[in-house]
Design a protein around this motif. Structure first.
Motif, PDB file in Angstrom:
ATOM      1  N   VAL A 130       0.836  -1.345   0.044  1.00 49.68           N
ATOM      2  CA  VAL A 130      -0.039  -0.017   0.007  1.00 49.68           C
ATOM      3  C   VAL A 130       0.755   1.325   0.057  1.00 49.68           C
ATOM      4  O   VAL A 130       1.829   1.358   0.721  1.00 49.68           O
ATOM      5  CB  VAL A 130      -0.864   0.092   1.226  1.00 49.68           C
ATOM      6  N   ASP A 131       0.541   2.342  -0.614  1.00 52.30           N
ATOM      7  CA  ASP A 131       1.138   3.366  -1.066  1.00 52.30           C
ATOM      8  C   ASP A 131      -0.055   4.433  -0.833  1.00 52.30           C
ATOM      9  O   ASP A 131      -0.568   4.796  -2.014  1.00 52.30           O
ATOM     10  CB  ASP A 131       2.094   3.885  -2.286  1.00 52.30           C
ATOM     11  N   VAL A 132      -0.146   4.787   0.630  1.00 53.75           N
ATOM     12  CA  VAL A 132      -1.095   5.706   0.712  1.00 53.75           C
ATOM     13  C   VAL A 132      -1.076   7.239  -0.008  1.00 53.75           C
ATOM     14  O   VAL A 132      -1.956   7.923  -0.324  1.00 53.75           O
ATOM     15  CB  VAL A 132      -1.441   6.194   2.237  1.00 53.75           C
ATOM     16  N   ALA A 176      -3.573   0.578  -3.278  1.00 46.44           N
ATOM     17  CA  ALA A 176      -3.179  -0.715  -2.723  1.00 46.44           C
ATOM     18  C   ALA A 176      -3.465  -2.033  -3.475  1.00 46.44           C
ATOM     19  O   ALA A 176      -4.239  -1.902  -4.351  1.00 46.44           O
ATOM     20  CB  ALA A 176      -4.278  -1.069  -1.187  1.00 46.44           C
ATOM     21  N   GLU A 216      -5.356   4.852   4.605  1.00 41.92           N
ATOM     22  CA  GLU A 216      -4.396   3.831   4.267  1.00 41.92           C
ATOM     23  C   GLU A 216      -5.028   2.406   4.746  1.00 41.92           C
ATOM     24  O   GLU A 216      -5.022   1.477   3.867  1.00 41.92           O
ATOM     25  CB  GLU A 216      -3.131   4.026   5.005  1.00 41.92           C
TER      26      GLU A 216
END
Length: 231
Positions: free
Chosen positions: A136-138, A143, A180
């Motif tokens: 995950v890269d908020v 994700a 996130e």
């Protein structure tokens, strides 16, 4: 001719009252700039996002406030190596969020992550324990989960996995921790749904409970052997 002070005062008061009444009317009729948030009903949410009792709250937490939402859901190739699943959430001709699944020949997790969410995003992404790998890269609103699907010999070309990517394209608070975790929830739910729809013959390794994002630098997904998982 000069306007008398009391007449000017009454004129100003009338203007203020008229503006106020117009504002009240606009609010009551949901006219700009007082448009209310549109309803997200369980019946309209993409079935590929899994249980609507869980997906609706997650969507409400990540989607920007809009007067209406439109959901498009499409599944194709069930029971074959050409399986795909695509869910799009729209407003005013713009995609707000997508959840897309495709079947691919199983790749090493790091190579898959770079392809699924982007090389730069994968380099800063956090991991979560689901499937073969979860990332995950908020900051970029993405994700993804890599889920085992078919054993070698089921389809030509080797062993296949499902690549599930949730992409939040518009949100004012996309960097917040709550967003996130919600992105992880949506990705895991979509992965669980896709694994069932694709009639996979390998265990999904998707945990029953929604996994938490692992703190610190990205690390390989932890084995789920000791945890309850969905096959």
């Amino acid at each position: 001719m000069k306007t008398k002070p009391h007449k000017a005062m009454w004129t100003a008061a009338a203007v203020v009252a008229a503006v106020g009444l117009a504002g009240v009317a606009a609010y009551a009729l949901d006219l700009p700039p007082f448009e209310g948030r549109g309803e997200i009903s369980a019946e309209r949410v993409c079935s590929s996002l899994g249980d609507p009792e869980k997906s609706v709250p997650a969507l409400l937490d990540v989607l920007p406030s809009k007067p209406s939402y439109r959901f498009d859901d499409n599944l194709a190739g069930q029971g074959s190596r050409f399986f795909t699943s695509n869910c799009f959430v729209w407003n005013d001709g713009k995609v707000l969020l997508s959840a897309r699944t495709r079947m691919l020949v199983a790749d090493p997790p790091d190579a898959w992550a770079a392809e699924a969410i982007g090389e730069a995003q994968a380099g800063r992404a956090k991991r979560f324990d689901a499937g073969t790998s979860g990332v995950v890269d908020v900051s970029d609103g993405r994700a993804a989960v890599l889920v085992p699907c078919s054993a070698p010999g089921t389809y030509a070309g080797g062993s296949y996995s499902l690549s599930v990517v949730v992409d939040l394209r518009h949100h004012e608070e996309s960097g917040k921790p709550a967003v996130e975790q919600r992105l992880v929830e949506l990705a895991v739910a979509a992965a669980r749904s896709a694994h069932s729809a694709a009639t996979c013959d390998l265990p999904s390794k998707v945990p029953v409970a929604v996994p938490s994002v692992l703190a610190g630098p990205a690390v390989p997904a932890v084995s789920t052997d000791s945890k309850a998982v969905i096959g």
